[in-house]
Design a protein around this motif. Structure first.
Motif, PDB file in Angstrom:
ATOM      1  N   HIS A 245       0.848  -1.186   0.000  1.00 22.83           N
ATOM      2  CA  HIS A 245       0.000   0.000   0.000  1.00 22.83           C
ATOM      3  C   HIS A 245       0.886   1.239   0.000  1.00 22.83           C
ATOM      4  O   HIS A 245       1.630   1.487   0.943  1.00 22.83           O
ATOM      5  CB  HIS A 245      -0.918   0.014   1.223  1.00 22.83           C
ATOM      6  CG  HIS A 245      -1.881  -1.123   1.222  1.00 22.83           C
ATOM      7  ND1 HIS A 245      -2.972  -1.164   0.380  1.00 22.83           N
ATOM      8  CD2 HIS A 245      -1.926  -2.264   1.935  1.00 22.83           C
ATOM      9  CE1 HIS A 245      -3.636  -2.268   0.591  1.00 22.83           C
ATOM     10  NE2 HIS A 245      -3.024  -2.967   1.530  1.00 22.83           N
TER      11      HIS A 245
ATOM     12  N   ALA B 244      -7.874   6.179  -0.315  1.00 25.06           N
ATOM     13  CA  ALA B 244      -8.840   5.388   0.449  1.00 25.06           C
ATOM     14  C   ALA B 244      -9.440   6.219   1.583  1.00 25.06           C
ATOM     15  O   ALA B 244     -10.652   6.175   1.822  1.00 25.06           O
ATOM     16  CB  ALA B 244      -8.167   4.140   1.009  1.00 25.06           C
TER      17      ALA B 244
ATOM     18  N   LYS C 277     -11.784   8.810   0.041  1.00 19.29           N
ATOM     19  CA  LYS C 277     -13.031   8.192  -0.404  1.00 19.29           C
ATOM     20  C   LYS C 277     -13.983   7.949   0.763  1.00 19.29           C
ATOM     21  O   LYS C 277     -15.201   8.083   0.623  1.00 19.29           O
ATOM     22  CB  LYS C 277     -12.723   6.866  -1.106  1.00 19.29           C
ATOM     23  CG  LYS C 277     -13.884   6.248  -1.802  1.00 19.29           C
ATOM     24  CD  LYS C 277     -13.442   5.010  -2.564  1.00 19.29           C
ATOM     25  CE  LYS C 277     -14.568   4.436  -3.369  1.00 19.29           C
ATOM     26  NZ  LYS C 277     -14.152   3.259  -4.120  1.00 19.29           N
TER      27      LYS C 277
ATOM     28  N   ASP D   3      -2.239   5.332  -2.335  1.00 14.74           N
ATOM     29  CA  ASP D   3      -3.377   4.431  -2.130  1.00 14.74           C
ATOM     30  C   ASP D   3      -4.050   4.687  -0.790  1.00 14.74           C
ATOM     31  O   ASP D   3      -5.275   4.717  -0.690  1.00 14.74           O
ATOM     32  CB  ASP D   3      -2.928   2.969  -2.198  1.00 14.74           C
ATOM     33  CG  ASP D   3      -2.497   2.558  -3.594  1.00 14.74           C
ATOM     34  OD1 ASP D   3      -2.929   3.197  -4.560  1.00 14.74           O
ATOM     35  OD2 ASP D   3      -1.724   1.586  -3.690  1.00 14.74           O
TER      36      ASP D   3
END
Length: 69
Positions: free
Chosen positions: A19, A27, A30, A23
């Motif tokens: 990760h 995340a 989001k 990323d």
């Protein structure tokens, strides 16, 4: 009848993926930003596809993320 054994490619795609900071950031973003509500809010103001052709406008979610990030 037992569990299927993972191959090398399955392992790499599911377990061994590192990760990156990008990323992790995306995340978290989001999970925090209500994207769908914002897209619905700006929907009336966005350009529509011209009936005569021409260059299509960028997708709303893409432009919203570019502007906010």
């Amino acid at each position: 009848m037992g569990a299927k054994q993972l191959g090398f490619s399955d392992y790499e795609q599911t377990i061994a993926k590192k990760h990156t900071k990008r990323d992790i950031f995306l995340a978290e973003l989001k999970s925090v930003v209500p994207w769908q509500a914002l897209i619905e809010l700006i929907k009336p103001c966005c350009p529509k596809m011209n009936k005569q052709g021409g260059r299509p406008p960028y997708p709303r979610p893409t432009m919203l993320r570019i502007r906010l990030i």
